[in-house]
Design an enzyme around this catalytic site. Structure first.
Site, mmCIF file in Angstrom:
data_model
loop_
_atom_site.group_PDB
_atom_site.id
_atom_site.type_symbol
_atom_site.label_atom_id
_atom_site.label_comp_id
_atom_site.label_asym_id
_atom_site.label_seq_id
_atom_site.Cartn_x
_atom_site.Cartn_y
_atom_site.Cartn_z
ATOM 1 N N HIS A 184 0.847 -1.201 0.000
ATOM 2 C CA HIS A 184 0.000 0.000 0.000
ATOM 3 C C HIS A 184 0.875 1.242 0.000
ATOM 4 O O HIS A 184 2.074 1.170 0.174
ATOM 5 C CB HIS A 184 -1.004 -0.017 1.150
ATOM 6 N N HIS A 186 1.336 3.994 1.822
ATOM 7 C CA HIS A 186 1.828 4.783 2.958
ATOM 8 C C HIS A 186 3.349 4.942 2.923
ATOM 9 O O HIS A 186 4.078 4.023 2.546
ATOM 10 C CB HIS A 186 1.389 4.155 4.284
ATOM 11 N N ASP A 221 5.661 4.899 5.094
ATOM 12 C CA ASP A 221 6.517 3.940 5.804
ATOM 13 C C ASP A 221 6.574 2.581 5.087
ATOM 14 O O ASP A 221 7.168 1.634 5.603
ATOM 15 C CB ASP A 221 6.067 3.780 7.260
ATOM 16 N N HIS A 222 5.992 2.496 3.886
ATOM 17 C CA HIS A 222 6.087 1.262 3.089
ATOM 18 C C HIS A 222 6.711 1.506 1.715
ATOM 19 O O HIS A 222 7.134 0.553 1.065
ATOM 20 C CB HIS A 222 4.702 0.615 2.940
ATOM 21 N N HIS A 253 -7.508 -0.604 5.523
ATOM 22 C CA HIS A 253 -6.448 0.273 6.038
ATOM 23 C C HIS A 253 -6.209 1.408 5.043
ATOM 24 O O HIS A 253 -6.232 2.582 5.391
ATOM 25 C CB HIS A 253 -5.182 -0.550 6.274
ATOM 26 N N ASP A 274 -0.164 -3.882 6.144
ATOM 27 C CA ASP A 274 -0.835 -3.323 7.321
ATOM 28 C C ASP A 274 -2.303 -3.764 7.402
ATOM 29 O O ASP A 274 -3.106 -3.111 8.057
ATOM 30 C CB ASP A 274 -0.764 -1.788 7.313
ATOM 31 N N HIS A 326 4.450 -4.489 10.566
ATOM 32 C CA HIS A 326 4.921 -3.852 11.806
ATOM 33 C C HIS A 326 5.089 -4.837 12.960
ATOM 34 O O HIS A 326 4.361 -5.836 13.046
ATOM 35 C CB HIS A 326 3.934 -2.768 12.261
HETATM 36 FE FE FE Z 1 2.608 0.916 8.036
HETATM 37 ZN ZN ZN Z 2 0.047 1.731 6.503
#
Ligand code: FE
Ligand code: ZN
Length: 256
Positions: free
Chosen positions: A56, A58, A60-61, A115, A134, A172
């Protein structure tokens, strides 16, 4: 030949994961939370990056993708069709039922909106490996940001239908906090109590609590257990629609 998987920490609580095909030498990164640890992991293993499978959009990915692409310009970025316009340097998009190839390895794409609206997970059927991003965490699930709760529940049901001996890798390391919350929903779940202790020991030693297995998650993850009478009883929701039970659990976790 079976896939080799290498998992390592990124950022504060993200995971980086490499999937290697020994038959062809192909190697995929599942998301790139951060370039440096991914590049270091590739060097440690002596693997050449050929693919980046994005779950996805985001930051942080995906934020490490440009730097990793600079080092491995031929690596193909595969992104979810539903949000590929917000992923850097995409080469191909995939949707429900598509096969993402990593050398001779094949991952089935499963759409799991909730998400984010375009979130996908990758299921390597032959090796029974799931990369859940996530959507699903150990003893938890992602925050439901972009779809109704019932849609996220349906996404989790798709994952729940995979073989119980599937190894599950997640985006995570949230397991310890998730376990504390889960114990408020199922204080009498013996397997949860035992596993929570195990996770405490692992984390105290700096070890990862992932991967998990789908079978274990079905036994201890309250977000996969909204249909169970014991969970519904605990919430005073016996006989309720499982999607509503899921929503209640998710809302409690948001406030926890
Ligand atoms: Fe994440
Ligand atoms: Zn995420």
């Amino acid at each position: 030949m079976t896939a080799e998987v290498y998992q390592f920490p990124c950022l504060t609580d993200n995971f980086g994961v490499l999937v290697h095909d020994p038959a062809t030498g192909a190697t995929a990164a599942i998301d790139v939370p951060e370039a440096a640890p991914v590049l270091k992991a590739l060097e440690e293993r002596g693997w050449t990056l050929t693919d980046i499978l994005v779950t996805h959009r985001h930051g942080d990915h995906v934020q490490g993708i440009p730097e990793v692409k600079q080092r491995f310009p031929k690596a193909r970025v595969i992104a979810p069709a539903g949000e590929a316009d917000r992923v850097p340097l995409v080469d191909a998009t995939v949707k429900e039922g598509d096969i993402a190839r990593v050398g001779s390895l094949q991952a089935r794409v499963i759409e799991t909106p909730g998400h984010t609206i375009g979130h996908i997970v990758y299921f390597f059927e032959a090796d029974k490996l799931l990369f859940a991003g996530d959507t699903l965490f150990s003893i938890g699930c992602g925050r439901v940001n972009e779809a109704p709760m019932a849609v996220m529940w349906d996404s989790l049901l798709k994952i729940a239908a995979l073989p119980e001996d599937t190894a599950v890798y997640c985006g995570h390391e949230y397991t310890l906090a998730n376990a504390k919350f889960a114990l408020t929903i199922e204080p009498g779940n013996a397997r949860l109590i035992a596993h929570a202790k195990q996770v405490e020991d692992l984390r105290a030693n700096g070890a990862a609590s992932l991967p998990t297995t789908l079978g274990l998650e079905l036994a201890i993850n309250p977000f996969l257990r909204a249909e169970r009478p014991e969970v519904q009883a605990q919430l005073g929701m016996i006989g309720a629609n499982p999607a509503d039970v899921f929503a209640e659990i998710r809302e409690r976790k948001n406030r926890f």
